[in-house]
Design a protein around this motif. Sequence first.
Motif, PDB file in Angstrom:
ATOM      1  N   LEU A   1       0.312 -11.243  -6.452  1.00 46.00           N
ATOM      2  CA  LEU A   1       0.484 -10.425  -5.367  1.00 46.00           C
ATOM      3  C   LEU A   1       0.473  -8.746  -5.446  1.00 46.00           C
ATOM      4  N   LEU A   2      -0.073  -8.472  -6.285  1.00 44.10           N
ATOM      5  CA  LEU A   2       0.047  -6.898  -6.483  1.00 44.10           C
ATOM      6  C   LEU A   2      -1.590  -6.323  -6.700  1.00 44.10           C
ATOM      7  N   GLN A   3      -2.277  -7.030  -6.294  1.00 48.69           N
ATOM      8  CA  GLN A   3      -3.930  -6.709  -6.514  1.00 48.69           C
ATOM      9  C   GLN A   3      -4.369  -5.205  -6.136  1.00 48.69           C
TER      10      GLN A   3
ATOM     11  N   SER B   1       0.892  -1.092   0.128  1.00 51.24           N
ATOM     12  CA  SER B   1       0.107   0.067   0.125  1.00 51.24           C
ATOM     13  C   SER B   1       1.034   1.145  -0.131  1.00 51.24           C
ATOM     14  N   GLN B   2       2.055   0.988   0.396  1.00 55.16           N
ATOM     15  CA  GLN B   2       3.160   2.219   0.327  1.00 55.16           C
ATOM     16  C   GLN B   2       3.822   2.353  -0.917  1.00 55.16           C
ATOM     17  N   SER B   3       3.456   1.513  -1.926  1.00 54.52           N
ATOM     18  CA  SER B   3       4.247   1.431  -3.480  1.00 54.52           C
ATOM     19  C   SER B   3       3.188   2.144  -4.314  1.00 54.52           C
ATOM     20  N   ALA B   4       3.598   1.918  -5.520  1.00 52.67           N
ATOM     21  CA  ALA B   4       2.862   2.164  -6.822  1.00 52.67           C
ATOM     22  C   ALA B   4       3.382   1.952  -7.953  1.00 52.67           C
ATOM     23  N   ILE B   5       2.346   1.306  -8.567  1.00 51.74           N
ATOM     24  CA  ILE B   5       2.455   0.575 -10.008  1.00 51.74           C
ATOM     25  C   ILE B   5       2.647   1.613 -10.963  1.00 51.74           C
ATOM     26  N   LEU B   6       3.789   2.291 -11.526  1.00 53.24           N
ATOM     27  CA  LEU B   6       4.072   3.205 -12.510  1.00 53.24           C
ATOM     28  C   LEU B   6       3.713   2.812 -13.911  1.00 53.24           C
ATOM     29  N   LEU B   7       3.854   1.730 -13.958  1.00 52.61           N
ATOM     30  CA  LEU B   7       3.651   1.192 -15.722  1.00 52.61           C
ATOM     31  C   LEU B   7       3.116  -0.421 -15.583  1.00 52.61           C
ATOM     32  N   SER B   8       1.863  -0.583 -15.919  1.00 50.78           N
ATOM     33  CA  SER B   8       1.510  -1.979 -15.709  1.00 50.78           C
ATOM     34  C   SER B   8       1.591  -2.805 -16.703  1.00 50.78           C
TER      35      SER B   8
ATOM     36  N   PRO C   1      15.402   1.382 -19.113  1.00 48.60           N
ATOM     37  CA  PRO C   1      14.281   1.505 -18.274  1.00 48.60           C
ATOM     38  C   PRO C   1      12.874   2.012 -19.159  1.00 48.60           C
ATOM     39  N   SER C   2      11.789   1.665 -18.935  1.00 50.47           N
ATOM     40  CA  SER C   2      10.651   2.174 -19.614  1.00 50.47           C
ATOM     41  C   SER C   2      10.243   3.561 -19.156  1.00 50.47           C
ATOM     42  N   LEU C   3      10.781   3.919 -17.945  1.00 50.17           N
ATOM     43  CA  LEU C   3      10.386   5.251 -17.278  1.00 50.17           C
ATOM     44  C   LEU C   3      11.660   5.944 -16.839  1.00 50.17           C
ATOM     45  N   THR C   4      11.348   7.322 -16.564  1.00 49.96           N
ATOM     46  CA  THR C   4      12.423   8.154 -16.220  1.00 49.96           C
ATOM     47  C   THR C   4      12.768   8.016 -14.511  1.00 49.96           C
ATOM     48  N   GLN C   5      11.234   7.802 -14.110  1.00 55.52           N
ATOM     49  CA  GLN C   5      11.295   7.947 -12.542  1.00 55.52           C
ATOM     50  C   GLN C   5      12.014   6.316 -12.098  1.00 55.52           C
ATOM     51  N   PRO C   6      12.544   6.418 -10.804  1.00 52.94           N
ATOM     52  CA  PRO C   6      13.256   5.323 -10.251  1.00 52.94           C
ATOM     53  C   PRO C   6      12.054   4.077 -10.018  1.00 52.94           C
ATOM     54  N   HIS C   7      12.725   2.961 -10.184  1.00 54.30           N
ATOM     55  CA  HIS C   7      11.616   1.845  -9.966  1.00 54.30           C
ATOM     56  C   HIS C   7      12.182   0.634 -10.003  1.00 54.30           C
ATOM     57  N   LEU C   8      11.648  -0.606  -9.801  1.00 52.79           N
ATOM     58  CA  LEU C   8      11.849  -1.868 -10.050  1.00 52.79           C
ATOM     59  C   LEU C   8      11.046  -2.539 -10.977  1.00 52.79           C
ATOM     60  N   HIS C   9      11.661  -3.094 -12.082  1.00 52.75           N
ATOM     61  CA  HIS C   9      10.755  -3.709 -12.973  1.00 52.75           C
ATOM     62  C   HIS C   9      10.779  -5.292 -12.605  1.00 52.75           C
ATOM     63  N   PHE C  10       9.669  -5.813 -12.394  1.00 55.43           N
ATOM     64  CA  PHE C  10       9.087  -6.972 -11.807  1.00 55.43           C
ATOM     65  C   PHE C  10       8.376  -7.962 -12.472  1.00 55.43           C
ATOM     66  N   GLU C  11       8.743  -9.183 -12.809  1.00 51.53           N
ATOM     67  CA  GLU C  11       7.947 -10.011 -13.647  1.00 51.53           C
ATOM     68  C   GLU C  11       7.724 -11.215 -12.998  1.00 51.53           C
TER      69      GLU C  11
ATOM     70  N   GLY D   1       2.853  -0.417 -27.144  1.00 44.74           N
ATOM     71  CA  GLY D   1       3.663  -1.723 -27.050  1.00 44.74           C
ATOM     72  C   GLY D   1       3.169  -2.467 -25.855  1.00 44.74           C
ATOM     73  N   PHE D   2       3.825  -3.736 -25.837  1.00 45.26           N
ATOM     74  CA  PHE D   2       3.780  -4.708 -24.745  1.00 45.26           C
ATOM     75  C   PHE D   2       4.764  -4.681 -23.670  1.00 45.26           C
ATOM     76  N   HIS D   3       4.159  -4.648 -22.507  1.00 45.70           N
ATOM     77  CA  HIS D   3       4.919  -4.432 -21.363  1.00 45.70           C
ATOM     78  C   HIS D   3       4.963  -5.737 -20.476  1.00 45.70           C
ATOM     79  N   SER D   4       5.977  -6.646 -20.360  1.00 46.27           N
ATOM     80  CA  SER D   4       5.840  -8.138 -19.943  1.00 46.27           C
ATOM     81  C   SER D   4       5.909  -8.093 -18.311  1.00 46.27           C
ATOM     82  N   GLY D   5       6.086  -6.892 -17.620  1.00 48.12           N
ATOM     83  CA  GLY D   5       6.008  -7.038 -15.956  1.00 48.12           C
ATOM     84  C   GLY D   5       5.241  -5.618 -15.619  1.00 48.12           C
ATOM     85  N   VAL D   6       5.646  -5.189 -14.419  1.00 46.38           N
ATOM     86  CA  VAL D   6       5.250  -4.107 -13.914  1.00 46.38           C
ATOM     87  C   VAL D   6       6.352  -3.359 -13.296  1.00 46.38           C
TER      88      VAL D   6
END
Length: 304
Positions: free
Chosen positions: A292-294, A167-174, A264-274, A187-192
């Motif tokens: 796990l990210l509902q 709840s303290q995180s956020a999905i920047l790109l789905s 990276p697909s974004l300029t904001q710092p993030h973790l790409h997770f699949e 385009g297709f993004h294979s993770g979040v």
Amino acid sequence: MILAKYSTLLITTLLGIGLGGGFSLARAQERTPSVCPPPVLSRLVRHRVSAGETLESIARAYNLIPATLMGLNPVLRSGKAPVGTEILVPPFNGIRVELGSNQSWREVAKQYGVRPDALYEVNGCQSAPKVVFIPGVNWSPVASPGQSPSTQFTRILAGYPLPMQPSQSAILLSYGWGVQPTTGEVGFHSGVDLAAPVGTQVLAVGDGTVAFAGNQGAYGQLIVINHREGLQTRYAQLGSIQVKVGQVVKQGQVIGTTGTSGRPSLTQPHLHFEVRSRSSLGWVAENPETYLLQNIPRPNQATR
């Protein structure tokens, strides 16, 4: 991000479309004067199998993965291409889906994690289609790509890849098809992509064995962990890696830190997770949110 080569060929041969690459609606529109291109299923090419051809060689010739051809042509699902057989070949990877009697294409788009406008356009802007082509989804004989994981699977991946609460995180790109922030194209993004400051600890979401740990092109510093029941998780664009191939890890164990490596697909710092699942066709990308990210919040598009 564009899918890069992977040393064990788990990524390049059978996974289809990767992080941010794939079919571009903008490029397709450059080739046709109409606002909406003709439906993909009206543009199938008929190919007659010749002596010496294989499922893999035919797929390569059309820049597709074998799974795409197997999904459209049941005769190929044995893995063999009988000489003289006429098969249907689409212009890009995806699956053919028949809609239920009371099912709309918007519901199908939601089920498969595809942007509704992207699905609408690649299917010729039909208002009430009976059959649609879902781009960027890999056909699998094991389970439907839109199928929800069982409770057993969600227990295997019961953790969270970052030390803060979901709840303290956020999905920047789905996950799925959508407008890619760095290119402005669909385009297709294979993770979040999960918001996280550079240097944040990255945690294993379940017990497993490290299958890959190193630099991998667009993925940057990448860790791949294999779990029970044919599940796999990937942690990309890392700043550091703190595990090695073959190492057994536990849920919640620190495996690295976030960074900006790769493309990276974004300029904001993030973790790409699949999250991926294993089938006879390779490792197929799944929507991590169904595991796990509902309940993670999403910022407005303007913040990307």
